[in-house]
Design a protein around this motif. Structure first.
Motif, PDB file in Angstrom:
ATOM      1  N   ILE A 183       0.200  -1.589  -8.773  1.00  0.00           N
ATOM      2  CA  ILE A 183       0.386  -3.094  -8.567  1.00  0.00           C
ATOM      3  C   ILE A 183      -0.613  -3.876  -9.228  1.00  0.00           C
ATOM      4  O   ILE A 183      -0.405  -5.055  -9.707  1.00  0.00           O
ATOM      5  CB  ILE A 183      -0.189  -2.992  -6.831  1.00  0.00           C
ATOM      6  N   GLN A 184      -1.693  -3.069  -9.729  1.00  0.00           N
ATOM      7  CA  GLN A 184      -3.090  -3.750 -10.326  1.00  0.00           C
ATOM      8  C   GLN A 184      -2.140  -3.942 -12.021  1.00  0.00           C
ATOM      9  O   GLN A 184      -2.371  -5.324 -12.719  1.00  0.00           O
ATOM     10  CB  GLN A 184      -3.883  -2.659 -10.771  1.00  0.00           C
ATOM     11  N   PHE A 190      -3.583  -5.911   0.883  1.00  0.00           N
ATOM     12  CA  PHE A 190      -2.653  -6.178   0.277  1.00  0.00           C
ATOM     13  C   PHE A 190      -2.768  -7.533  -0.761  1.00  0.00           C
ATOM     14  O   PHE A 190      -3.063  -7.911  -0.667  1.00  0.00           O
ATOM     15  CB  PHE A 190      -0.796  -6.310   0.644  1.00  0.00           C
ATOM     16  N   TRP A 191      -1.342  -7.167  -1.610  1.00  0.00           N
ATOM     17  CA  TRP A 191      -1.997  -8.586  -3.309  1.00  0.00           C
ATOM     18  C   TRP A 191      -0.555  -9.720  -2.520  1.00  0.00           C
ATOM     19  O   TRP A 191       0.145  -9.225  -2.117  1.00  0.00           O
ATOM     20  CB  TRP A 191      -1.565  -8.243  -4.140  1.00  0.00           C
ATOM     21  N   TYR A 192      -0.894 -10.740  -2.678  1.00  0.00           N
ATOM     22  CA  TYR A 192       0.267 -11.772  -2.804  1.00  0.00           C
ATOM     23  C   TYR A 192      -0.197 -12.911  -2.946  1.00  0.00           C
ATOM     24  O   TYR A 192      -1.114 -13.313  -3.621  1.00  0.00           O
ATOM     25  CB  TYR A 192       0.046 -11.963  -0.816  1.00  0.00           C
ATOM     26  N   TYR A 193       0.775 -14.285  -3.469  1.00  0.00           N
ATOM     27  CA  TYR A 193       0.989 -15.154  -4.203  1.00  0.00           C
ATOM     28  C   TYR A 193       1.748 -15.706  -3.605  1.00  0.00           C
ATOM     29  O   TYR A 193       2.899 -15.749  -3.038  1.00  0.00           O
ATOM     30  CB  TYR A 193       1.289 -15.450  -5.550  1.00  0.00           C
ATOM     31  N   THR A 249       6.451 -20.424   1.522  1.00  0.00           N
ATOM     32  CA  THR A 249       6.897 -18.975   0.695  1.00  0.00           C
ATOM     33  C   THR A 249       6.166 -18.304   0.115  1.00  0.00           C
ATOM     34  O   THR A 249       5.485 -18.052  -0.551  1.00  0.00           O
ATOM     35  CB  THR A 249       8.552 -19.876  -0.197  1.00  0.00           C
ATOM     36  N   VAL A 250       6.022 -16.997   0.880  1.00  0.00           N
ATOM     37  CA  VAL A 250       4.650 -16.386  -0.461  1.00  0.00           C
ATOM     38  C   VAL A 250       5.148 -14.910  -0.709  1.00  0.00           C
ATOM     39  O   VAL A 250       6.338 -14.166  -0.121  1.00  0.00           O
ATOM     40  CB  VAL A 250       3.432 -16.155   0.672  1.00  0.00           C
ATOM     41  N   THR A 251       5.009 -14.172  -1.431  1.00  0.00           N
ATOM     42  CA  THR A 251       5.338 -13.365  -2.259  1.00  0.00           C
ATOM     43  C   THR A 251       4.354 -12.499  -1.974  1.00  0.00           C
ATOM     44  O   THR A 251       3.262 -13.042  -2.153  1.00  0.00           O
ATOM     45  CB  THR A 251       5.517 -12.884  -3.625  1.00  0.00           C
ATOM     46  N   PHE A 252       4.980 -11.104  -1.747  1.00  0.00           N
ATOM     47  CA  PHE A 252       3.495  -9.547  -0.863  1.00  0.00           C
ATOM     48  C   PHE A 252       3.697  -9.071  -1.793  1.00  0.00           C
ATOM     49  O   PHE A 252       4.930  -8.133  -1.713  1.00  0.00           O
ATOM     50  CB  PHE A 252       4.062  -9.874   0.278  1.00  0.00           C
ATOM     51  N   LEU A 253       2.411  -7.895  -1.878  1.00  0.00           N
ATOM     52  CA  LEU A 253       2.876  -6.917  -3.155  1.00  0.00           C
ATOM     53  C   LEU A 253       2.004  -5.488  -1.915  1.00  0.00           C
ATOM     54  O   LEU A 253       0.871  -5.728  -1.866  1.00  0.00           O
ATOM     55  CB  LEU A 253       2.301  -6.643  -4.374  1.00  0.00           C
ATOM     56  N   PHE A 254       2.986  -4.729  -1.472  1.00  0.00           N
ATOM     57  CA  PHE A 254       2.012  -3.953  -0.323  1.00  0.00           C
ATOM     58  C   PHE A 254       2.541  -2.260  -0.940  1.00  0.00           C
ATOM     59  O   PHE A 254       3.444  -1.655  -0.911  1.00  0.00           O
ATOM     60  CB  PHE A 254       3.304  -4.282   1.051  1.00  0.00           C
ATOM     61  N   PRO A 255       1.515  -1.761  -0.613  1.00  0.00           N
ATOM     62  CA  PRO A 255       1.232  -0.290  -0.556  1.00  0.00           C
ATOM     63  C   PRO A 255       2.134   0.852   0.479  1.00  0.00           C
ATOM     64  O   PRO A 255       2.038  -0.225   1.732  1.00  0.00           O
ATOM     65  CB  PRO A 255      -0.308   0.290  -0.896  1.00  0.00           C
ATOM     66  N   SER A 256       2.714   2.109  -0.257  1.00  0.00           N
ATOM     67  CA  SER A 256       3.765   2.281   0.894  1.00  0.00           C
ATOM     68  C   SER A 256       3.344   2.642   2.354  1.00  0.00           C
ATOM     69  O   SER A 256       3.839   2.311   3.699  1.00  0.00           O
ATOM     70  CB  SER A 256       4.337   3.750   0.205  1.00  0.00           C
ATOM     71  N   TYR A 257       1.850   2.421   2.871  1.00  0.00           N
ATOM     72  CA  TYR A 257       1.251   2.833   3.909  1.00  0.00           C
ATOM     73  C   TYR A 257       1.490   1.520   4.999  1.00  0.00           C
ATOM     74  O   TYR A 257       0.931   1.078   5.900  1.00  0.00           O
ATOM     75  CB  TYR A 257      -0.699   3.867   4.041  1.00  0.00           C
ATOM     76  N   GLN A 258       1.276   0.114   4.054  1.00  0.00           N
ATOM     77  CA  GLN A 258       1.600  -1.105   4.573  1.00  0.00           C
ATOM     78  C   GLN A 258       3.223  -1.784   4.993  1.00  0.00           C
ATOM     79  O   GLN A 258       2.987  -2.281   5.834  1.00  0.00           O
ATOM     80  CB  GLN A 258       0.852  -2.557   3.970  1.00  0.00           C
ATOM     81  N   ALA A 259       3.695  -0.384   4.012  1.00  0.00           N
ATOM     82  CA  ALA A 259       5.249  -0.882   4.252  1.00  0.00           C
ATOM     83  C   ALA A 259       5.751   0.025   5.470  1.00  0.00           C
ATOM     84  O   ALA A 259       5.068  -0.240   6.748  1.00  0.00           O
ATOM     85  CB  ALA A 259       5.302  -0.978   3.238  1.00  0.00           C
ATOM     86  N   PHE A 260       6.653   0.469   5.030  1.00  0.00           N
ATOM     87  CA  PHE A 260       6.853   1.317   5.903  1.00  0.00           C
ATOM     88  C   PHE A 260       6.815   2.970   6.391  1.00  0.00           C
ATOM     89  O   PHE A 260       7.459   4.108   6.793  1.00  0.00           O
ATOM     90  CB  PHE A 260       8.277   1.865   5.821  1.00  0.00           C
ATOM     91  N   GLY A 261       5.655   3.564   4.648  1.00  0.00           N
ATOM     92  CA  GLY A 261       4.802   4.266   5.012  1.00  0.00           C
ATOM     93  C   GLY A 261       6.150   5.622   4.602  1.00  0.00           C
ATOM     94  O   GLY A 261       6.893   5.889   4.205  1.00  0.00           O
ATOM     95  N   TYR A 262       5.840   7.331   5.989  1.00  0.00           N
ATOM     96  CA  TYR A 262       6.285   8.524   4.952  1.00  0.00           C
ATOM     97  C   TYR A 262       7.661   8.466   5.254  1.00  0.00           C
ATOM     98  O   TYR A 262       8.425   8.830   5.190  1.00  0.00           O
ATOM     99  CB  TYR A 262       4.944   9.393   6.243  1.00  0.00           C
TER     100      TYR A 262
END
Length: 186
Positions: A51-52, A70-73, A141-154
């Motif tokens: 992500i970085q 998480f990150w967003y713009y 309208t925002v675009t988010f970048l989520f690591p997997s644990y913030q999304a749907f995870g395992y």
């Protein structure tokens, strides 16, 4: 007769013996949990590095780091100075969203997911999106970048999103019905 007495005596003596505890063949020291925790930390580090790298290479957007990791713009930010309301617990929001990989490959394209009505923190929604919606105002309208644990995870989403997949999610918030508005209308 002596044989019968001898067998009876052996049975009586054997039955007086107290039961012995059965011990497990192997003993675990908890190393599996420690190994699992380390794997998850390593996975998070890899996802955050990716992500970085995306953020460093994208000089066209102003990325913001959230307090929820998480990150967003903003694709479209509200410029209306009277539009200051962000959703809170119990408010009902109406939004559209699309999901892609961090590389931009569509998983659920725009329009593929139906417009969603969601009561903040009172219904199921993946944690990153739940927290991201709380940062938005109507019309943004925002675009988010989520690591997997913030999304749907395992578990993934049991559909198109697999295990431990970090996501890019574009969200348009159409409306917010505050909890007080909902109480008045009911």
């Amino acid at each position: 007769m002596k044989l019968k007495l001898l067998i009876l005596f052996v049975i009586a003596v054997a039955s007086c013996k107290s039961p012995e505890a059965r011990y497990p063949v192997t003993q675990s020291s908890g190393s599996y949990i420690n190994e699992s925790a380390q794997r998850n930390k390593d996975l998070l580090t890899q996802e955050e590095e990716k992500i970085q790298l995306i953020i460093a290479q994208d000089c066209t957007q102003n990325y913001i780091a959230s307090s929820n990791n998480f990150w967003y713009y903003y694709n479209q930010k509200s410029t209306d100075s009277t539009n200051t309301v962000t959703p809170d617990f119990g408010d009902v929001v109406v939004f559209d969203y699309s999901i892609s990989t961090l590389d931009g490959e569509p998983i659920y394209a725009e329009g593929e997911k139906p417009t969603r009505e969601y009561a903040i923190d009172q219904e199921k929604l993946f944690s990153g999106l739940r927290e991201g919606l709380k940062l938005m105002k109507e019309g943004e309208t925002v675009t988010f970048l989520f690591p997997s644990y913030q999304a749907f995870g395992y578990y993934g989403d049991k559909g198109k999103i697999g295990t431990n997949v970090p996501l890019k999610t574009k969200v348009t918030l159409h409306s917010i019905k505050t909890k007080t508005d909902n109480e008045i209308n009911n």
